[in-house]
Enzyme design. Structure first.
Site, PDB file in Angstrom:
ATOM      1  N   ASP A  30      -3.918 -20.269  10.661  1.00 30.90           N
ATOM      2  CA  ASP A  30      -2.916 -20.346   9.606  1.00 30.90           C
ATOM      3  C   ASP A  30      -1.792 -21.301   9.994  1.00 30.90           C
ATOM      4  OD1 ASP A  30      -1.563 -18.848   7.123  1.00 30.90           O
ATOM      5  OD2 ASP A  30      -0.048 -19.036   8.699  1.00 30.90           O
ATOM      6  N   TYR A  70       5.848 -25.805   8.920  1.00 32.64           N
ATOM      7  CA  TYR A  70       5.741 -25.668  10.376  1.00 32.64           C
ATOM      8  C   TYR A  70       5.738 -27.022  11.078  1.00 32.64           C
ATOM      9  CZ  TYR A  70       4.026 -20.917   9.259  1.00 32.64           C
ATOM     10  OH  TYR A  70       3.870 -19.643   8.777  1.00 32.64           O
ATOM     11  N   LYS A  91       0.299 -23.842   3.673  1.00 29.64           N
ATOM     12  CA  LYS A  91       1.210 -23.366   2.625  1.00 29.64           C
ATOM     13  C   LYS A  91       1.995 -24.535   2.040  1.00 29.64           C
ATOM     14  CE  LYS A  91       1.853 -19.264   5.460  1.00 29.64           C
ATOM     15  NZ  LYS A  91       1.455 -19.925   6.732  1.00 29.64           N
ATOM     16  N   HIS A  99       4.573 -21.049  -0.344  1.00 23.70           N
ATOM     17  CA  HIS A  99       5.189 -20.430   0.829  1.00 23.70           C
ATOM     18  C   HIS A  99       6.236 -19.384   0.465  1.00 23.70           C
ATOM     19  CE1 HIS A  99       6.044 -21.372   5.347  1.00 23.70           C
ATOM     20  NE2 HIS A  99       6.035 -20.089   5.102  1.00 23.70           N
TER      21      HIS A  99
END
Length: 285
Positions: A47, A52, A77, A110
């Site tokens: 994931d 990120y 996401k 997200h």
């Protein structure tokens, strides 16, 4: 069969491994090594997220892991700030390019609001726009399953009422000491799998004396108990680690928590996230 070999089946028939690797706070230049290590141990569910900043590294890890692409389940996401169809469609393509793994197994919105207005204004129309972009990529075969993250009941109802595909997943903050029962029930009734990011509350539960006492009964670590707890709720945990020893330990959860201890963990109130409370998802909003 270990938990790494077990799967849930999403409402559209797609299988998703029960235990995943979360990659939040794993830097892009370290992500490939972490992903390769996890896949080498037996993880098949990885994931990540646009936010990120490590999609490139995660994709490299997947491509160079030695595992067949069809044996892996890779999620990302859509950035929480994107609430527009065209911007969402472009961002989906950007993720596919960065990851460079041919297709996505799952992509989520997200959050229902941008991070700087988390749990704030009304973004219902923007979420419908972003969802339509995900639906189109799903129908085109670019994404095998679609879902959301941090969505509350009314956020989900907005998508369910206006979308043509129901969310397959809702990824939320779920851990011993923070069990959103009503949201779990709502998702369960609609066959939406709940994923648990931060099942150890970003590590803050490791210092909980109450949870440690229960873990000692089973001769397991606090992390193992917390991961097992989310599994027994029927959720799919995504613990984060780049440490091979921790990756192995996190997957060694072949024990059963008693009904009494599950009740005790459900009713705990553990919301002290320390320094992590600065992040919107831990802010208590």
């Amino acid at each position: 069969m270990t938990v790494l070999e077990e799967t849930y089946t999403l409402s559209n028939g797609v299988e998703i491994p029960k235990l995943g690797l979360g990659t939040w706070f794993i830097d892009d230049d370290k992500a490939a090594d972490a992903v390769r290590a996890a896949i080498g141990i037996g993880y098949r569910n990885i994931d990540t997220a646009q936010a990120y900043g490590n999609e490139r590294g995660v994709g490299e890890g997947v491509r160079t892991s030695g595992a067949a692409r069809e044996d892996l389940f890779v999620s990302t996401k859509l950035a929480a700030e994107i609430k527009d169809y065209d911007a969402a469609a472009a961002a989906i393509e950007e993720s596919l390019t960065k990851l460079d793994i041919d297709y996505l197994d799952l992509m989520l919105i997200h959050a229902p609001q941008p991070w700087d207005d988390f749990r704030g204004g009304d973004y219902a129309e923007g979420n419908r726009q972003s969802w339509r972009a995900l639906e189109d990529a799903h129908k085109a075969g670019r994404i095998r399953a679609v879902g959301v993250s941090n969505f509350l009941r009314h956020d989900l109802e907005n998508i369910l009422a206006h979308g043509t595909v129901a969310p397959h997943v809702n990824q939320v903050l779920l851990h011993a000491g923070n069990t959103p029962e009503e949201l779990l029930d709502f998702c369960g009734e609609r066959d939406i799998l709940v994923q648990a990011y931060s099942p150890i509350a970003h590590g803050t539960l490791l210092g909980s004396r109450r949870i440690k006492t229960i873990a000692e009964k089973y001769e397991v670590s606090v992390a193992q108990l917390c991961i097992r707890y989310t599994l027994q709720l029927g959720a799919q945990p995504l613990p984060k680690s780049a440490n091979p020893a921790h990756l192995r330990s996190n997957a060694d959860v072949d024990f059963e928590i008693s009904e009494a201890d599950m009740t005790a963990l459900r009713t705990l109130d553990e919301h002290d996230y320390g320094e992590h409370a600065a992040f919107p998802v831990y802010s208590g909003a």
